[in-house]
Design an enzyme around this catalytic site. Structure first.
Site, PDB file in Angstrom:
ATOM      1  N   HIS A  13      66.111  -0.136  26.080  1.00 61.87           N
ATOM      2  CA  HIS A  13      66.307   1.435  25.814  1.00 61.87           C
ATOM      3  C   HIS A  13      64.363   1.769  26.436  1.00 61.87           C
ATOM      4  O   HIS A  13      63.495   1.462  25.434  1.00 61.87           O
ATOM      5  CB  HIS A  13      65.603   1.503  24.050  1.00 61.87           C
ATOM      6  CG  HIS A  13      65.488   2.818  23.726  1.00 61.87           C
ATOM      7  ND1 HIS A  13      66.135   3.815  22.825  1.00 61.87           N
ATOM      8  CD2 HIS A  13      64.373   3.658  23.882  1.00 61.87           C
ATOM      9  CE1 HIS A  13      65.315   4.423  22.224  1.00 61.87           C
ATOM     10  NE2 HIS A  13      64.496   5.126  23.235  1.00 61.87           N
ATOM     11  N   HIS A  15      61.156   4.623  27.958  1.00 58.50           N
ATOM     12  CA  HIS A  15      60.841   6.388  28.012  1.00 58.50           C
ATOM     13  C   HIS A  15      59.531   6.066  29.498  1.00 58.50           C
ATOM     14  O   HIS A  15      58.684   4.965  29.320  1.00 58.50           O
ATOM     15  CB  HIS A  15      60.857   6.916  27.685  1.00 58.50           C
ATOM     16  CG  HIS A  15      61.465   6.762  25.808  1.00 58.50           C
ATOM     17  ND1 HIS A  15      61.799   8.159  25.900  1.00 58.50           N
ATOM     18  CD2 HIS A  15      61.579   6.364  24.626  1.00 58.50           C
ATOM     19  CE1 HIS A  15      62.846   8.059  24.968  1.00 58.50           C
ATOM     20  NE2 HIS A  15      62.546   7.008  24.018  1.00 58.50           N
ATOM     21  N   LEU A  16      60.922   6.693  30.773  1.00 57.13           N
ATOM     22  CA  LEU A  16      59.802   6.245  31.580  1.00 57.13           C
ATOM     23  C   LEU A  16      59.352   6.917  32.130  1.00 57.13           C
ATOM     24  O   LEU A  16      58.002   7.163  33.253  1.00 57.13           O
ATOM     25  CB  LEU A  16      59.975   6.132  32.778  1.00 57.13           C
ATOM     26  CG  LEU A  16      61.192   4.305  32.791  1.00 57.13           C
ATOM     27  CD1 LEU A  16      61.424   3.657  34.315  1.00 57.13           C
ATOM     28  CD2 LEU A  16      59.814   3.285  32.867  1.00 57.13           C
ATOM     29  N   ARG A  17      59.878   8.694  31.502  1.00 60.42           N
ATOM     30  CA  ARG A  17      58.982  10.185  32.161  1.00 60.42           C
ATOM     31  C   ARG A  17      59.769  10.427  33.637  1.00 60.42           C
ATOM     32  O   ARG A  17      60.051   9.445  34.223  1.00 60.42           O
ATOM     33  CB  ARG A  17      57.636  10.432  31.643  1.00 60.42           C
ATOM     34  CG  ARG A  17      57.328   9.247  30.869  1.00 60.42           C
ATOM     35  CD  ARG A  17      58.250  10.465  28.989  1.00 60.42           C
ATOM     36  NE  ARG A  17      57.337  10.217  27.945  1.00 60.42           N
ATOM     37  CZ  ARG A  17      57.892   9.884  26.421  1.00 60.42           C
ATOM     38  NH1 ARG A  17      59.066  10.433  26.653  1.00 60.42           N
ATOM     39  NH2 ARG A  17      57.133   9.825  25.293  1.00 60.42           N
ATOM     40  N   ASN A  41      65.281  12.352  28.715  1.00 60.00           N
ATOM     41  CA  ASN A  41      64.671  12.691  27.115  1.00 60.00           C
ATOM     42  C   ASN A  41      63.705  13.804  28.348  1.00 60.00           C
ATOM     43  O   ASN A  41      62.331  14.121  27.310  1.00 60.00           O
ATOM     44  CB  ASN A  41      64.830  12.148  25.522  1.00 60.00           C
ATOM     45  CG  ASN A  41      63.197  11.349  25.354  1.00 60.00           C
ATOM     46  OD1 ASN A  41      62.794  10.731  26.480  1.00 60.00           O
ATOM     47  ND2 ASN A  41      62.801  11.982  23.959  1.00 60.00           N
ATOM     48  N   LYS A  99      73.250   9.303  25.667  1.00 53.38           N
ATOM     49  CA  LYS A  99      72.849   9.598  25.077  1.00 53.38           C
ATOM     50  C   LYS A  99      72.866  10.419  23.620  1.00 53.38           C
ATOM     51  O   LYS A  99      72.607  11.837  23.974  1.00 53.38           O
ATOM     52  CB  LYS A  99      70.884   9.574  25.257  1.00 53.38           C
ATOM     53  CG  LYS A  99      69.936   9.438  24.364  1.00 53.38           C
ATOM     54  CD  LYS A  99      69.794   8.099  23.552  1.00 53.38           C
ATOM     55  CE  LYS A  99      68.711   8.064  22.048  1.00 53.38           C
ATOM     56  NZ  LYS A  99      67.609   7.537  22.283  1.00 53.38           N
ATOM     57  N   HIS A 136      70.488   7.932  18.709  1.00 45.74           N
ATOM     58  CA  HIS A 136      68.990   8.872  17.778  1.00 45.74           C
ATOM     59  C   HIS A 136      69.201   8.383  16.629  1.00 45.74           C
ATOM     60  O   HIS A 136      70.079   9.945  15.723  1.00 45.74           O
ATOM     61  CB  HIS A 136      68.194   9.256  18.526  1.00 45.74           C
ATOM     62  CG  HIS A 136      67.044   9.754  17.714  1.00 45.74           C
ATOM     63  ND1 HIS A 136      65.704   8.828  17.864  1.00 45.74           N
ATOM     64  CD2 HIS A 136      66.387   9.645  16.412  1.00 45.74           C
ATOM     65  CE1 HIS A 136      65.352   9.183  17.186  1.00 45.74           C
ATOM     66  NE2 HIS A 136      65.895   9.960  16.390  1.00 45.74           N
ATOM     67  N   HIS A 174      67.712   1.726  18.619  1.00 52.73           N
ATOM     68  CA  HIS A 174      65.556   1.410  17.101  1.00 52.73           C
ATOM     69  C   HIS A 174      65.785   1.457  15.679  1.00 52.73           C
ATOM     70  O   HIS A 174      65.840   2.139  15.268  1.00 52.73           O
ATOM     71  CB  HIS A 174      64.802   2.845  18.083  1.00 52.73           C
ATOM     72  CG  HIS A 174      64.922   3.932  18.405  1.00 52.73           C
ATOM     73  ND1 HIS A 174      65.713   4.053  17.149  1.00 52.73           N
ATOM     74  CD2 HIS A 174      65.037   4.415  19.625  1.00 52.73           C
ATOM     75  CE1 HIS A 174      66.166   5.651  17.630  1.00 52.73           C
ATOM     76  NE2 HIS A 174      65.362   5.643  18.463  1.00 52.73           N
ATOM     77  N   LEU A 219      58.731   7.411  16.039  1.00 54.45           N
ATOM     78  CA  LEU A 219      60.703   8.133  15.604  1.00 54.45           C
ATOM     79  C   LEU A 219      61.565   6.531  15.793  1.00 54.45           C
ATOM     80  O   LEU A 219      61.470   7.417  16.820  1.00 54.45           O
ATOM     81  CB  LEU A 219      60.570   8.976  15.766  1.00 54.45           C
ATOM     82  CG  LEU A 219      60.097  10.033  15.119  1.00 54.45           C
ATOM     83  CD1 LEU A 219      60.510  11.732  16.238  1.00 54.45           C
ATOM     84  CD2 LEU A 219      59.698  10.044  13.139  1.00 54.45           C
ATOM     85  N   ASP A 247      61.679   0.794  23.331  1.00 50.54           N
ATOM     86  CA  ASP A 247      61.447   2.132  22.973  1.00 50.54           C
ATOM     87  C   ASP A 247      59.780   2.489  23.443  1.00 50.54           C
ATOM     88  O   ASP A 247      59.432   3.064  22.588  1.00 50.54           O
ATOM     89  CB  ASP A 247      61.683   2.330  21.585  1.00 50.54           C
ATOM     90  CG  ASP A 247      61.536   4.200  21.369  1.00 50.54           C
ATOM     91  OD1 ASP A 247      62.153   4.941  22.163  1.00 50.54           O
ATOM     92  OD2 ASP A 247      61.338   4.494  19.954  1.00 50.54           O
ATOM     93  N   HIS A 251      53.016   8.228  25.900  1.00 55.40           N
ATOM     94  CA  HIS A 251      52.174   9.908  25.550  1.00 55.40           C
ATOM     95  C   HIS A 251      50.413   9.844  25.817  1.00 55.40           C
ATOM     96  O   HIS A 251      50.387   8.504  25.378  1.00 55.40           O
ATOM     97  CB  HIS A 251      52.551  10.594  23.888  1.00 55.40           C
ATOM     98  CG  HIS A 251      53.340  10.526  23.678  1.00 55.40           C
ATOM     99  ND1 HIS A 251      54.199  12.173  24.613  1.00 55.40           N
ATOM    100  CD2 HIS A 251      54.793  10.255  23.159  1.00 55.40           C
ATOM    101  CE1 HIS A 251      55.453  12.030  23.866  1.00 55.40           C
ATOM    102  NE2 HIS A 251      55.733  10.622  23.638  1.00 55.40           N
ATOM    103  N   ALA A 263      55.067  11.216  19.051  1.00 56.93           N
ATOM    104  CA  ALA A 263      55.749   9.942  18.096  1.00 56.93           C
ATOM    105  C   ALA A 263      56.107   9.276  19.543  1.00 56.93           C
ATOM    106  O   ALA A 263      56.547   9.617  20.390  1.00 56.93           O
ATOM    107  CB  ALA A 263      56.656  10.955  17.739  1.00 56.93           C
TER     108      ALA A 263
HETATM  109  O1  DOR Z   1      58.658   7.559  19.551  1.00 62.58           O
HETATM  110  C1  DOR Z   1      59.375   7.313  19.792  1.00 62.58           C
HETATM  111  N1  DOR Z   1      59.407   8.507  21.328  1.00 62.58           N
HETATM  112  N2  DOR Z   1      60.646   8.074  19.470  1.00 62.58           N
HETATM  113  C2  DOR Z   1      61.858   9.188  20.041  1.00 62.58           C
HETATM  114  O2  DOR Z   1      63.172   8.525  19.937  1.00 62.58           O
HETATM  115  C3  DOR Z   1      61.445   9.592  21.541  1.00 62.58           C
HETATM  116  C4  DOR Z   1      60.045   8.886  21.826  1.00 62.58           C
HETATM  117  C5  DOR Z   1      59.724   9.658  23.305  1.00 62.58           C
HETATM  118  O3  DOR Z   1      60.636  10.249  23.515  1.00 62.58           O
HETATM  119  O4  DOR Z   1      58.336  10.232  23.100  1.00 62.58           O
HETATM  120 ZN    ZN Z   2      63.734   6.735  22.312  1.00 56.07          ZN
END
Ligand code: DOR
Ligand code: ZN
Length: 346
Positions: A13, A15-17, A41, A99, A136, A174, A219, A247, A251, A263
């Protein structure tokens, strides 16, 4: 000196953006992990097979020369997702999961699912072809306390769904509660749960006591201590139901240290060292391999990696960059708040 060597771990799990942020954070994961389930996302989200192919190409183009890393793509489930496209996506071999974001649950989830009935044809297709659903697992009902949203999701959404579609393969992403741990334990082989690094380390006091710590806010939000201890027992239990999904979610600091902060904890850089520390504390170093390198591939029906990763316990603590410098701004690396002596050496 102590050394451990594992099959190369995977992150189930991540997140690479995209764009400049992707270029900055991808090496942080590719340095230690062979593969990762890539969260969809983005803005706009990765909804179709075409989107996933384009995103996959973008990731491969951002991978520095000499690094070996396989992104395992996911589709973002919407109420207009086409079951035929999902079936094609699975058949392409590129897409490994879909997802489910309940609409409004987290970052860029507003295009997610409001009414599960609307996506039943997609879920039935996934159950038939064996494509996992990553959830999620939080309800978004404003009346439900944010610390209860996972437990309520299990009772009111996940359990009814699994009863109506028992063949559907589900990953509880998560998990943060003892209820999540227990539900995953009771499930059949079609159910698994990922656990993040940071939820093994922080509880809600770390976020809120002695001043608010925005870099610990993610989150699902970290819960009280008994839940963190339940997660530690689960992760170190050796049960194949639980495996690593960091996860790790970048940011920029400006948006974390903000009146309405985003988050996400960024743990890609130091996860493997932190996990070795946690598993050693629990007297379970021999079980790190299952959690980080074996249980995930088994659930997803993929081979365990042939390459290895070696960690060495040294007298001097690890030193990580405090921040990753991305073009959009600095991203703070998760700080566990204690010294860690397990260095990744190869
Ligand atoms: O903390 C989180 N950040 N929880 C998520 O479900 C999304 C993620 C994000 O994309 O920043
Ligand atoms: Zn996530």
């Amino acid at each position: 000196m102590q050394t451990i060597t594992l099959p190369r771990p995977d992150d189930w799990h991540l997140h690479l953006r995209d764009g400049a942020m992707l270029r900055a954070v991808l090496p942080e994961s590719a340095r230690h992990f062979a593969r990762a389930i890539i969260m969809p996302n983005l803005v706009p989200p990765v909804v179709t097979l075409d989107d996933a192919q384009a995103y996959h190409q973008q990731i491969m183009a951002a991978l520095p020369q000499g690094m070996d890393f396989e992104p395992l793509m996911t589709l973002y489930l919407t109420e207009s997702t086409d079951p035929t496209d999902v079936e094609r996506a699975a058949a392409s071999g590129l897409v490994k999961a879909v997802k489910l974001y309940p609409a409004g649950a987290t970052t860029n989830s507003h295009g997610g699912v409001r009414d599960l009935n609307m996506v039943m044809p997609v879920l039935e297709t996934m159950a038939r072809i064996g494509l996992p659903l990553c959830t999620h697992g939080e309800v978004t009902t404003p009346e439900v306390d944010i610390f209860d949203r996972e437990a309520v999701f299990i009772d009111t959404v996940l359990d009814p769904l699994r009863r109506s579609l028992p063949e559907l393969r589900v990953v509880m992403e998560h998990i943060t509660t003892e209820e999540g741990v227990a539900y995953a334990a009771e499930g059949s082989d079609t159910l698994a749960a990922t656990i993040t690094t940071h939820h093994l380390i922080i509880n809600r006091n770390h976020i809120l006591a002695g001043g608010i710590k925005p870099h610990y806010y993610c989150l699902p939000v970290a819960k009280r201590e008994k839940h963190r201890l339940a997660l530690r027992r689960a992760a170190t239990s050796g049960s194949p139901r639980y495996f690593l999904g960091t996860d790790s979610a970048p940011h920029v600091d400006a948006l974390k240290e903000h009146a309405c902060g985003c988050a996400g904890c960024f743990t890609a850089t130091n996860t493997m060292s932190l996990l070795a520390h946690v598993f050693e504390e629990e007297g379970a170093l021999d079980r790190l391999e299952g959690f980080a390198s074996r249980h995930g591939p088994t659930f997803y029906g993929l081979p365990v990696n042939e390459r290895t990763l070696t960690l060495e316990k040294r007298t001097e603590p690890c030193i990580w960059p405090e921040k990753i410098q991305a073009d959009p701004g600095p991203v703070t690396v998760f700080n566990p708040g204690f010294p860690v002596h397990w260095h990744v050496v190869t």
